[in-house]
Write a protein that holds these residues in place. Structure first.
Motif, PDB file in Angstrom:
ATOM      1  N   GLN A   1      -4.213  14.736  -3.704  1.00  0.00           N
ATOM      2  CA  GLN A   1      -5.307  13.855  -3.798  1.00  0.00           C
ATOM      3  C   GLN A   1      -6.319  13.592  -2.525  1.00  0.00           C
ATOM      4  O   GLN A   1      -7.469  13.734  -2.732  1.00  0.00           O
ATOM      5  CB  GLN A   1      -4.799  12.306  -4.256  1.00  0.00           C
ATOM      6  CG  GLN A   1      -5.953  11.669  -4.899  1.00  0.00           C
ATOM      7  CD  GLN A   1      -5.390  10.196  -5.352  1.00  0.00           C
ATOM      8  OE1 GLN A   1      -4.853   9.543  -4.492  1.00  0.00           O
ATOM      9  NE2 GLN A   1      -5.737   9.883  -6.711  1.00  0.00           N
ATOM     10  N   THR A   2      -5.563  13.620  -1.303  1.00  0.00           N
ATOM     11  CA  THR A   2      -6.332  13.425  -0.154  1.00  0.00           C
ATOM     12  C   THR A   2      -7.260  14.859   0.029  1.00  0.00           C
ATOM     13  O   THR A   2      -8.461  15.190   0.347  1.00  0.00           O
ATOM     14  CB  THR A   2      -5.395  13.448   0.995  1.00  0.00           C
ATOM     15  OG1 THR A   2      -4.804  12.187   0.806  1.00  0.00           O
ATOM     16  CG2 THR A   2      -6.281  13.362   2.381  1.00  0.00           C
TER      17      THR A   2
ATOM     18  N   ARG B   1     -10.133  15.057  -2.337  1.00  0.00           N
ATOM     19  CA  ARG B   1     -11.254  14.153  -1.959  1.00  0.00           C
ATOM     20  C   ARG B   1     -11.862  14.706  -0.747  1.00  0.00           C
ATOM     21  O   ARG B   1     -13.201  14.849  -0.661  1.00  0.00           O
ATOM     22  CB  ARG B   1     -10.722  13.010  -1.583  1.00  0.00           C
ATOM     23  CG  ARG B   1     -11.715  11.764  -1.101  1.00  0.00           C
ATOM     24  CD  ARG B   1     -11.178  10.343  -0.850  1.00  0.00           C
ATOM     25  NE  ARG B   1     -10.240  10.457   0.034  1.00  0.00           N
ATOM     26  CZ  ARG B   1      -8.813  10.035  -0.137  1.00  0.00           C
ATOM     27  NH1 ARG B   1      -8.381   9.933  -1.334  1.00  0.00           N
ATOM     28  NH2 ARG B   1      -7.943  10.319   1.005  1.00  0.00           N
TER      29      ARG B   1
ATOM     30  N   SER C   1       0.974  -1.193  -0.012  1.00  0.00           N
ATOM     31  CA  SER C   1      -0.041  -0.080   0.112  1.00  0.00           C
ATOM     32  C   SER C   1       0.898   0.988   0.211  1.00  0.00           C
ATOM     33  O   SER C   1       2.015   1.365   0.770  1.00  0.00           O
ATOM     34  CB  SER C   1      -0.926  -0.006   1.313  1.00  0.00           C
ATOM     35  OG  SER C   1      -0.114  -0.089   2.331  1.00  0.00           O
TER      36      SER C   1
ATOM     37  N   ALA D   1      -1.507   7.939  -0.393  1.00  0.00           N
ATOM     38  CA  ALA D   1      -2.083   8.622  -1.638  1.00  0.00           C
ATOM     39  C   ALA D   1      -1.326   9.951  -1.392  1.00  0.00           C
ATOM     40  O   ALA D   1      -1.034  10.460  -0.354  1.00  0.00           O
ATOM     41  CB  ALA D   1      -3.544   9.008  -1.524  1.00  0.00           C
ATOM     42  N   PRO D   2      -0.991  10.767  -2.528  1.00  0.00           N
ATOM     43  CA  PRO D   2      -0.360  12.224  -2.392  1.00  0.00           C
ATOM     44  C   PRO D   2      -1.184  13.143  -1.704  1.00  0.00           C
ATOM     45  O   PRO D   2      -2.624  13.151  -1.732  1.00  0.00           O
ATOM     46  CB  PRO D   2      -0.391  12.464  -3.922  1.00  0.00           C
ATOM     47  CG  PRO D   2      -0.973  11.568  -4.518  1.00  0.00           C
ATOM     48  CD  PRO D   2      -1.148  10.468  -3.817  1.00  0.00           C
TER      49      PRO D   2
END
Length: 245
Positions: free
Chosen positions: A236-237, A240, A229, A232-233
């Motif tokens: 991107q977080t 979202r 895993s 996420a960059p």
């Protein structure tokens, strides 16, 4: 068909064979071809092979399919059309048993009749000529279908299972095998053994229970590796979170 093939190859009549085709003969007909005894088989729509141009309408909508002549459903329909009388309201297994009892009554001789075709005096019950004729025609269609499997795949063995195949039994299969060798190419036909499956009516259930093991061995006996895993960059977080609000 696929799970039946798996069971027969691991625990039944397919053990020791390098290749086989396992036929499922029930209400319809299907087959599973196995070229690697430890690997999964490949299901074939064998029942929808054309055996008669412009023949009987199959339940798939096409004409002349093997299943329109050789599945238990079609076999009983053809017996009824020829004048046979299956028990009213009976399911397919009961009706097929009645057809076999009519064709091969208890106490009749091996062929049920003398050289002239008539039962000799004191020979016991007389077989139903209509049922015998329909069964023999069915054996020829099935034999032609098996010949195609022999010519295409050249298996070491062909095994017949399924509730109807087991109910029809060895006497019927011997006729099917004779027709198969007559229609097949001589060399592969002479090398292919044709026999009944040995695991009985529960073979499909046994094969289904083997599917997790087949998948496990196909992966070399290892659990599937999970990709590591990666977080996420940050952008991107943040995106979202903004969309969710």
């Amino acid at each position: 068909a696929k799970t039946l093939g798996q069971a027969e190859m691991w625990f039944g009549a397919g053990r020791g064979a390098s290749s086989a085709v396992v036929v499922l003969f029930g209400s319809g007909v299907g087959a599973c071809v196995v070229m690697d005894p430890l690997g999964p088989g490949r299901a074939l729509e064998w029942g929808h092979l054309t055996v008669r141009v412009r023949g009987r309408r199959c339940r798939c909508g096409a004409q002349g399919c093997l299943e329109a002549y050789a599945g238990a459903e079609a076999l009983l329909a053809r017996w009824r059309e020829a004048g046979g009388r299956p028990p009213a309201g009976a399911d397919e297994e009961t009706a097929l048993a009645a057809m076999l009892a009519a064709a091969y009554p208890a106490g009749a001789g091996a062929d049920g009749a003398g050289p002239s075709g008539a039962a000799p005096p004191g020979a016991g019950p007389v077989p139903d000529a209509v049922a015998l004729a329909v069964l023999d025609e069915t054996a020829e269609y099935l034999g032609a279908g098996l010949a195609d499997l022999i010519n295409l795949f050249q298996p070491e063995r062909i095994l017949v299972g399924g509730w109807a195949g087991l109910q029809l039994g060895g006497r019927f299969l011997a006729r099917v095998a004779a027709y198969a060798r007559a229609y097949a190419l001589r060399h592969p036909g002479g090398r292919t053994e044709i026999a009944l499956g040995t695991l009985g009516p529960e073979a499909v259930t046994v094969g289904a229970g083997l599917l997790p093991l087949v998948d496990f061995f196909a992966q070399g006996g290892r659990r599937p590796e999970r990709a590591p895993s990666i977080p996420a960059p940050a952008w991107q977080t943040a995106l979202r979170d903004r969309v969710s609000t």
